[in-house]
Design an enzyme around this catalytic site. Structure first.
Site, short mmCIF file in Angstrom:
data_model
loop_
_atom_site.label_atom_id
_atom_site.label_comp_id
_atom_site.label_asym_id
_atom_site.label_seq_id
_atom_site.Cartn_x
_atom_site.Cartn_y
_atom_site.Cartn_z
N GLU A 135 44.04 37.55 40.11
CA GLU A 135 42.88 37.16 39.30
C GLU A 135 43.20 37.25 37.81
O GLU A 135 43.73 38.27 37.36
CB GLU A 135 41.68 38.05 39.64
CG GLU A 135 40.39 37.53 39.07
CD GLU A 135 39.18 38.31 39.57
OE1 GLU A 135 38.14 37.68 39.83
OE2 GLU A 135 39.28 39.53 39.69
N GLY A 273 40.81 48.22 38.87
CA GLY A 273 40.33 49.24 39.81
C GLY A 273 40.61 48.81 41.23
O GLY A 273 41.10 49.59 42.05
N GLU A 276 39.18 42.03 45.44
CA GLU A 276 38.43 41.76 46.66
C GLU A 276 39.08 40.76 47.61
O GLU A 276 38.37 40.02 48.31
CB GLU A 276 37.03 41.23 46.29
CG GLU A 276 36.99 39.85 45.63
CD GLU A 276 37.04 39.84 44.13
OE1 GLU A 276 36.67 38.83 43.52
OE2 GLU A 276 37.44 40.86 43.54
N GLU A 308 33.89 46.13 46.08
CA GLU A 308 34.78 45.12 46.63
C GLU A 308 34.23 44.53 47.93
O GLU A 308 34.39 43.34 48.21
CB GLU A 308 36.17 45.70 46.87
CG GLU A 308 36.83 46.30 45.63
CD GLU A 308 36.83 45.37 44.43
OE1 GLU A 308 37.03 44.16 44.62
OE2 GLU A 308 36.63 45.86 43.30
N HIS A 311 31.81 41.81 47.38
CA HIS A 311 32.48 40.56 47.03
C HIS A 311 32.79 39.69 48.26
O HIS A 311 32.98 38.48 48.11
CB HIS A 311 33.81 40.85 46.33
CG HIS A 311 33.70 41.05 44.86
ND1 HIS A 311 33.00 40.20 44.04
CD2 HIS A 311 34.22 42.00 44.04
CE1 HIS A 311 33.10 40.60 42.80
NE2 HIS A 311 33.83 41.70 42.76
N GLU A 330 30.78 39.23 39.86
CA GLU A 330 31.01 40.58 39.35
C GLU A 330 29.72 41.34 39.07
O GLU A 330 29.62 42.53 39.37
CB GLU A 330 31.87 40.52 38.09
CG GLU A 330 33.29 40.03 38.34
CD GLU A 330 34.07 40.87 39.35
OE1 GLU A 330 33.62 41.97 39.72
OE2 GLU A 330 35.13 40.40 39.80
#
Length: 857
Positions: A135, A273, A276, A308, A311, A330
């Site tokens: 991403e 962190g 997903e 996650e 998502h 998000e």
């Protein structure tokens, strides 16, 4: 060719022209082990077959690939000349047919920056571990594709790996004839495909669910980490939270988890962190705790796991068309992470952390010159990379919390259910979501969206209280204001709480909800109530705003902040006081005094940790320079007092120990830290494990008490990946000009360090106690950053530009130098200018805070 960047207009034109039927990707990763370069030149073979349609025959387009070399490329059976069609980032495709087959055979590079196919060598045992991170647009570093979120397609992956390795991807995989072959994915975007490969340690479990109609669902669960972390891996807790989350989302989304298995891999040197990727979520391995941590750490991990997981529906099943609507995944995931955690796990106080921690990130971002509406104007991929920020995540989540209060929880969740069913495996824009929410809530979502999603800036809400001679409220109004640059006054659904002192406690005795709009709103329901000692606007944290206080309430907080009985109300007051400090409306020394007086009574460990962060920031950035020494001594004395007073072996004791180490300022402090390290000093109940040892050693290194030999000896005790990062940071923190020059050269003049070691070196370089020592690097910064931005990956460029900004040279001269650079570099990359503008704003805010604090002295 315009290079690695991709504009929104280019993506729109390509989506109008092309539709993708599927990808077949074959990777040969056997080159990951054995002798070879470890500086971005080591490569692997990537062969991609893309089947796609064109709306018009004979037109041209391009595919994306960032690779050192292209072996062969064929389009519809015709060989193309790599030297002609490939520029290092794009493959030109001329004369497309209605139906097309593109085959690309390339040598792609392993990454050391966390972008693309990251390669990590474990210093503990020499094992090699691989994982991908894409991403927003780094899948093109691993295989040829059409790198934009709205060209979804199914994927078939095949991976050839070294003997003894296991490979995972989004789908189920099996080893056949020496090749790992994976089942086809559902239609998904390029950036959420994934491969993890290596000798990972894996634990398995199963999630089972029977729905009301009798349908049964079984999801295989896996949890992965490096072998060196296996002894620390509490996979049972990871699986517990995972199952609780799956239950919650199945209960509320009415759409079964659509991606088969659910693996979660904790990987080294991760930039985020977590990510997903459906069926194979990746996390930073720091969420596996090598030593004792507080419950706040476990809560943070649970929140990320659930973020996650959200998502899988918000982002993976239904994806934004372009990065303008990044918030559609998000913001929702950030909100749903806390919402599900509070309602489904043991972390029932998660909204306190949200109010105190996540919103703090949002408030800062929303007052920067680069603030933007939640639905942002994302012109290209560089813009997109920088928009993974406090607006898109925390402000968006806060606004959704406000939306739930505005529209009603049932209407909000029913809207989500309809949104998933209507748009499954597709792409959406803002209007697609608003239309279903209008259906389910009956509210005017267009006006709500204009106020909350399409404007920037944060409002302030202040109570104005009038009372009669009998101490009864005759009028309570909420005053709303906004900044000059972002003057929008928004509609807020707020709760106003009235608190009074009784028997040594400050408790709520009245509460009213109201719709606040415009500059002044009277809350009629509270007329006639007894005079309050404290008025808390936005009680229960329903809206997104900066809370202000009337003078009476502020006086009450100065003496009785620790007496507030409700932990959420207390957290909201702390957050409001911190905003006053950042806005130069409260002297830093006053905020530090409040921390010293009341933090020891704070029951919520996450709030306490945030107070420690704020207090240290107040001292470093907002205290008058002439008072810093006094303030530092006060903080160190207060921290040591609370450390000795804390319950032995408890999480508060651990938190105060870490804070004491962070603010240690005197020879006596350093002697105690040294004694705790070598065992000659002891604090009852405090277990000095390896992670705490590094925390105690860090200030000894930065103040010149611990030399290189001592730091090396600690690495010998902990010769692991984590130990290496601590070691690099400690070495770079030593107070010597030669040390700083060496760190600067490693960061600016070389690309030998991995992303994790770049972070560690930056953290060591910039010590608040070494302002004079690092002052000579301020002019070098402005000379270097354009070159860094041009030559390094965007991830490393961001780390260096943000991390080396001379913010500790907090004077007018640095501000002038920053302004001069901005004036002279108006044509610099917009993303680079944004980073410098943000740093400039932080510096200007520091100077305003220091002036406020000096006036108080």
């Amino acid at each position: 060719m315009p290079g690695e960047n991709l504009t929104r207009d280019e993506a729109r034109r390509r989506a109008e022209l092309l539709s993708v039927e599927g990808y077949e990707v074959a990777l040969d990763l056997r080159s990951a082990i054995g002798d070879g370069p470890d500086n971005g030149l080591r490569t692997f073979r990537s062969v991609t077959t893309i089947r796609f349609r064109s709306q018009q025959a004979g037109v041209s387009a391009f595919a994306d690939l960032i690779a050192p070399s292209l072996n062969t490329v064929t389009l519809n059976g015709q060989a193309l000349d790599p030297a002609v069609v490939f520029d290092g980032a794009r493959i030109a495709l001329e004369g497309l047919a209605a139906e097309n087959v593109l085959v690309v055979d390339a040598q792609c590079a392993y990454s050391r920056t966390g972008e693309g196919m990251h390669r990590f060598v474990d210093p503990e045992d020499g094992e090699v571990y691989l994982y991908t991170q894409y991403e927003p647009a780094d899948a093109r570093r691993v295989f040829a594709n059409f790198e934009q979120p709205d060209l979804k397609a199914p994927y078939l992956f095949e991976v050839t790996a070294p003997d003894g390795w296991t490979v995972w991807s989004n789908g189920d995989g099996e080893l056949a004839d020496g090749v790992w072959k994976f089942s086809a994915t559902k239609p998904i975007s390029t950036y959420i495909t994934a491969v993890v490969a290596g000798p990972y340690y894996r634990v398995t479990d199963v999630y089972r669910r029977t729905f009301d109609d009798g349908t049964e669902l079984e999801i295989p669960l896996g949890a992965l980490c490096r072998k060196g972390l296996a002894k620390h891996f509490d996979s049972d807790d990871v699986f517990t939270v995972t199952k609780q989350g799956l239950d919650f989302f199945h209960d509320h989304f009415d759409y079964p988890y659509p991606f088969g298995k659910y693996d979660q891999a904790f990987v080294p040197e991760y930039n985020l962190g977590a990510m997903e990727n459906p069926g194979l979520v990746t996390f930073r391995e720091e969420y596996i705790y090598r030593g004792k941590v507080t419950q706040a750490a476990y809560e943070r991990r649970a929140n990320v796991i659930l973020h996650e997981m959200a998502h899988m529906w918000f982002g993976d099943l239904v994806t934004m068309v372009w990065w303008d609507d990044l918030w559609l995944k998000e913001s929702f995931a950030d909100f749903m992470g806390s919402f599900s955690m509070v309602n489904a796990t043991r972390f029932t106080d998660g909204w306190i952390t949200f109010a105190n921690n996540r919103k703090s990130w949002a408030y800062r971002a929303d007052q920067l010159p680069s603030t933007h509406p939640i639905t942002a104007d994302i012109r290209d991929l560089e813009d997109a990379k920088l928009n993974f920020d406090g607006i898109t995540y925390a402000k968006g989540a806060s606004v959704l919390k406000q939306l739930v209060a505005y529209a009603g929880q049932d209407a909000f969740l029913e809207g989500a259910r309809r949104y998933f069913k209507r748009n499954a495996y597709g792409n959406t824009r803002l209007g697609d979501l608003l239309s279903v929410l209008e259906e389910t809530s009956g509210r005017d979502m267009a006006s709500w969206s204009r106020s909350w999603l399409q404007t920037a800036g944060v409002n302030s809400l202040t109570p104005a209280v009038l009372c009669d001679a009998g101490d009864r409220i005759t009028e309570l109004a909420v005053l709303q204001d906004a900044s000059e640059t972002h003057p929008e006054l928004r509609p807020h659904r707020v709760a106003v709480g009235l608190y009074r002192l009784e028997g040594g406690t400050l408790s709520r005795y009245a509460r009213a909800e109201a719709d606040v709009s415009g500059p002044r709103t009277v809350v009629g329901e509270l007329t006639g109530a007894e005079r309050p000692d404290l008025v808390l606007v936005n009680d229960d944290d329903l809206t997104y705003c900066k809370i202000r206080f009337d003078e009476g309430s502020l006086d009450t907080l100065r003496d009785h902040l620790g007496d507030i009985t409700d932990p959420l109300a207390r957290a909201l007051c702390w957050s409001a006081l911190w905003n006053l400090t950042r806005d130069a409306l409260m002297p830093a020394r006053d905020f530090i005094a409040l921390v010293l007086r009341f933090a020891g009574r704070e029951s919520d460990i996450g709030v306490l940790q945030m107070l420690h962060t704020w207090a240290e920031s107040a001292l470093v950035h907002y205290a008058a320079p002439e008072w810093r020494g006094t303030g530092g001594s006060l903080l160190a004395e207060g921290a040591l007092h609370e450390l000795r007073a804390a319950e032995p072996g408890g999480q508060h004791q651990l938190t105060w120990a870490r804070f004491f180490a962070a603010v240690a300022a005197s020879d006596t402090d350093f002697q105690l830290l040294q004694g705790l390290l070598d065992g000659t000093a002891r604090i009852d109940g405090l277990e000095v494990d390896q992670e705490l040892r590094w925390a105690l050693l860090a200030p000894l290194a930065s103040h010149g008490v611990a030399d290189e030999r001592t730091i090396d000896a600690e690495l010998a005790r902990d010769d692991t990946a984590s130990g290496k990062r601590h070691h690099v940071r400690a070495l770079a923190s030593r107070p010597a000009a030669a040390v700083k020059a060496q760190a600067w050269a490693a960061l600016v003049e070389s690309d030998a360090l991995s992303n994790a070691l770049v972070e560690a070196t930056i953290a060591g370089f910039g010590q608040a106690s070494q302002r004079e020592l690092i002052a000579p690097f301020a002019p070098k910064y402005f000379d270097a950053i354009e070159g860094v931005w041009a030559k390094r990956s965007i991830q490393i460029g961001m780390l260096v530009v943000k991390g080396l900004f001379p913010g500790l040279q907090d004077d007018r001269a640095t501000l002038d130098s920053t302004d001069a650079w901005l004036e002279e570099h108006r044509d610099a990359a917009p993303a680079l200018r944004r980073l410098v503008l943000e740093a400039r704003d932080d510096l200007a805010r520091s100077l305003r805070g220091q002036a406020c604090d000096a006036a108080a002295g």
